[in-house]
Design a protein around this motif. Structure first.
Motif, short mmCIF file in Angstrom:
data_model
loop_
_atom_site.label_atom_id
_atom_site.label_comp_id
_atom_site.label_asym_id
_atom_site.label_seq_id
_atom_site.Cartn_x
_atom_site.Cartn_y
_atom_site.Cartn_z
N PRO A 33 0.80 -1.23 0.00
CA PRO A 33 0.00 0.00 0.00
C PRO A 33 0.83 1.28 0.00
CG PRO A 33 -1.03 -1.61 1.43
CD PRO A 33 0.26 -2.23 0.96
N LYS A 34 1.85 1.37 0.83
CA LYS A 34 2.64 2.60 0.89
C LYS A 34 3.40 2.83 -0.42
CE LYS A 34 1.62 3.91 5.06
NZ LYS A 34 0.84 5.17 5.29
N HIS A 35 3.87 1.75 -1.04
CA HIS A 35 4.59 1.90 -2.30
C HIS A 35 3.64 2.28 -3.43
CE1 HIS A 35 7.72 -1.11 -0.53
NE2 HIS A 35 7.85 0.11 -0.03
N VAL A 36 2.43 1.73 -3.40
CA VAL A 36 1.42 2.10 -4.40
C VAL A 36 1.08 3.58 -4.26
CG1 VAL A 36 -0.96 1.71 -5.16
CG2 VAL A 36 0.50 -0.24 -4.55
N ASP A 37 0.96 4.04 -3.02
CA ASP A 37 0.70 5.46 -2.77
C ASP A 37 1.83 6.33 -3.33
OD1 ASP A 37 -1.63 4.78 -1.49
OD2 ASP A 37 -0.84 5.01 0.54
N LEU A 38 3.08 5.87 -3.14
CA LEU A 38 4.21 6.62 -3.67
C LEU A 38 4.12 6.74 -5.19
CD1 LEU A 38 7.36 5.37 -1.69
CD2 LEU A 38 6.15 7.54 -1.46
N HIS A 39 3.80 5.64 -5.85
CA HIS A 39 3.69 5.67 -7.30
C HIS A 39 2.63 6.68 -7.74
CE1 HIS A 39 5.68 1.56 -8.42
NE2 HIS A 39 6.42 2.29 -7.60
N ASP A 40 1.53 6.73 -7.01
CA ASP A 40 0.47 7.68 -7.34
C ASP A 40 0.95 9.12 -7.18
OD1 ASP A 40 -2.50 8.29 -7.78
OD2 ASP A 40 -2.12 9.29 -5.85
N ARG A 41 1.67 9.41 -6.10
CA ARG A 41 2.15 10.78 -5.88
C ARG A 41 3.22 11.17 -6.89
NH1 ARG A 41 -1.24 13.61 -4.50
NH2 ARG A 41 0.08 15.18 -3.50
N TRP A 42 4.11 10.23 -7.22
CA TRP A 42 5.13 10.53 -8.22
C TRP A 42 4.50 10.77 -9.59
CZ3 TRP A 42 8.55 5.94 -6.24
CH2 TRP A 42 9.23 6.35 -5.08
N ASP A 43 3.46 10.00 -9.90
CA ASP A 43 2.77 10.19 -11.17
C ASP A 43 2.11 11.57 -11.22
OD1 ASP A 43 1.54 9.15 -13.73
OD2 ASP A 43 -0.29 9.53 -12.58
N GLN A 57 8.97 24.52 -10.13
CA GLN A 57 8.48 23.15 -10.00
C GLN A 57 8.32 22.76 -8.53
OE1 GLN A 57 7.77 20.84 -12.88
NE2 GLN A 57 7.48 22.99 -13.44
N MET A 58 7.62 21.65 -8.32
CA MET A 58 7.38 21.14 -6.98
C MET A 58 8.27 19.92 -6.74
SD MET A 58 5.06 23.15 -5.75
CE MET A 58 4.45 22.27 -4.30
N GLY A 59 8.41 19.56 -5.47
CA GLY A 59 9.14 18.36 -5.09
C GLY A 59 8.37 17.60 -4.04
N VAL A 60 8.89 16.43 -3.67
CA VAL A 60 8.27 15.65 -2.60
C VAL A 60 9.37 14.88 -1.89
CG1 VAL A 60 7.79 13.63 -4.05
CG2 VAL A 60 6.41 14.04 -2.00
N ARG A 61 9.26 14.77 -0.59
CA ARG A 61 10.24 14.01 0.18
C ARG A 61 9.64 12.68 0.63
NH1 ARG A 61 10.24 16.58 6.36
NH2 ARG A 61 9.22 14.74 7.25
N VAL A 62 10.48 11.66 0.67
CA VAL A 62 10.09 10.34 1.14
C VAL A 62 11.19 9.86 2.09
CG1 VAL A 62 9.45 7.98 0.54
CG2 VAL A 62 8.97 9.85 -1.07
N GLY A 198 8.52 24.99 1.24
CA GLY A 198 7.37 25.62 0.60
C GLY A 198 7.19 25.18 -0.84
N ARG A 199 8.20 24.54 -1.40
CA ARG A 199 8.12 24.05 -2.78
C ARG A 199 7.86 22.55 -2.84
NH1 ARG A 199 10.73 28.53 -2.24
NH2 ARG A 199 11.17 29.98 -3.96
N LEU A 200 7.56 21.95 -1.68
CA LEU A 200 7.34 20.51 -1.62
C LEU A 200 5.87 20.18 -1.38
CD1 LEU A 200 10.33 19.36 0.65
CD2 LEU A 200 10.28 19.64 -1.84
N LEU A 201 5.42 19.07 -1.96
CA LEU A 201 4.12 18.53 -1.62
C LEU A 201 4.16 18.02 -0.18
CD1 LEU A 201 3.44 16.38 -4.83
CD2 LEU A 201 2.71 18.74 -4.40
N ALA A 202 3.03 17.60 0.34
CA ALA A 202 3.00 17.03 1.68
C ALA A 202 3.93 15.82 1.74
CB ALA A 202 1.58 16.60 2.03
N PRO A 203 4.71 15.66 2.82
CA PRO A 203 5.65 14.54 2.90
C PRO A 203 4.97 13.19 2.70
CG PRO A 203 6.03 16.10 4.68
CD PRO A 203 4.75 16.52 4.01
N CYS A 204 5.69 12.28 2.05
CA CYS A 204 5.22 10.90 1.85
C CYS A 204 6.10 9.93 2.63
CB CYS A 204 5.24 10.54 0.36
SG CYS A 204 4.05 11.46 -0.62
N ASP A 205 6.49 10.34 3.83
CA ASP A 205 7.36 9.50 4.65
C ASP A 205 6.68 8.16 4.97
OD1 ASP A 205 8.96 11.73 4.60
OD2 ASP A 205 8.49 12.36 6.64
#
Length: 312
Positions: A33-43, A57-62, A198-205
């Motif tokens: 589930p967590k990896h599937v969620d990551l794929h969705d956010r990266w997409d 551009q935006m970024g995201v941290r994991v 401020g340039r990142l989406l909500a963390p996907c930790d």
């Protein structure tokens, strides 16, 4: 409980067969589930970047413990994208770089250029390398940059050379969104620069699964069951075990500390024991040996809870 199986053949006869089967096991990406969620956010991040190219551009941290499957999920996502739109000499949709310990902003640029196949990736000062990186992003139409092992980026160089400003500047250039993967050691790096945050989406930790939470226990059991299915589906062993049952899950939770990638690695080590003794299925004795010789020796745990299954 004793181990079943035929007497082991000489190692020289087994190495090729065991290596081939372990390679098949390692090659399978198990949806979690967590990896599937990551794929969705990266997409989403990738598609957002395409639609806003030229704008910041935006970024995201994991961030997650070692063994959580961040890198595996990233490689699986890259493979999925490249199956749909294969890279060419003029198109590289995803670029993934792995940082070495003590990496600087300049080394980051060198790593990116190296991924693009630049034979002169180490030639030039940081500014020159950055310009060439940006030129590569434009030339190859890159839609997502994944920076793995971000905790190795040396952000303690001082205010005049703050690597977080470099990351922020790369996003502001408007060329490509970025995904940052690493351990919790990188959290301080993000905390120190609110402009970057401020340039990142909500963390996907990814947090370790908690055996006290019902949904976490369910996810853990499903992951173990899928591991067992892979063993049979890939014809690694003939028979499916019952290691996803309640009796075996508790000690597996203890060994892994709720980090699913460690369970996968434990199964991989246990499979080698099973294959070398000619077993038809993976058994508790194989996992107990794996804990003794891998998990304890690698300092993931100081005792062997799987031994309880042998005494039952």
């Amino acid at each position: 409980m004793t181990c079943t199986g035929a007497p082991a053949r000489p190692r020289s006869q087994l190495n090729g067969e065991v290596a081939e089967k372990i390679a098949r096991f390692k090659a399978v990406f198990i949806p979690y589930p967590k990896h599937v969620d990551l794929h969705d956010r990266w997409d989403y991040l990738q598609q957002l970047g395409v639609k806003t190219r030229g704008q910041p551009q935006m970024g995201v941290r994991v961030l997650a413990p070692t063994g959580s499957g961040k890198s595996t999920a990233a490689l699986a996502y890259q493979a999925r994208v490249e199956r749909d739109r294969p890279p060419t000499k003029t198109f590289r949709p995803i670029v993934k770089v792995d940082l070495e310990r003590g990496s600087t902003s300049k080394k980051l640029m060198m790593s990116i250029l190296d991924r693009f196949g630049d034979p002169y990736a180490s030639h030039g000062n940081e500014l020159t390398l950055k310009r060439r990186v940006f030129a590569c992003f434009e030339h190859f139409g890159t839609e997502l940059l994944i920076v793995d092992e971000i905790q190795h980026l040396n952000y303690r160089n001082g205010l005049k050379n703050d690597v977080t400003d470099t990351l922020k500047g790369m996003l502001d250039a408007g060329l490509v969104p970025m995904a940052f993967l690493g351990t919790q050691d990188a959290e301080q790096m993000f905390r120190r620069n609110l402009q970057l945050n401020g340039r990142l989406l909500a963390p996907c930790d990814i947090r370790p699964l908690d055996p006290k939470r019902e949904d976490d226990r369910r996810d853990f059991a499903q992951f173990v069951a899928r591991l067992e299915n892979v063993i049979v589906d890939e014809e690694i062993l003939r028979e499916r075990s019952d290691l996803a049952g309640a009796r075996a899950l508790a000690p597996l939770f203890e060994v892994s500390a709720g980090v699913v990638g460690r369970v996968s690695r434990l199964f991989q080590v246990g499979l080698e024991f099973a294959l070398r003794r000619g077993a038809h299925r993976l058994e508790p004795c194989d996992l107990a040996n794996a804990v003794d010789q891998w998990a304890i020796e690698q300092n993931f745990i100081s005792y062997n809870p799987v031994r309880r299954l042998l005494d039952a």
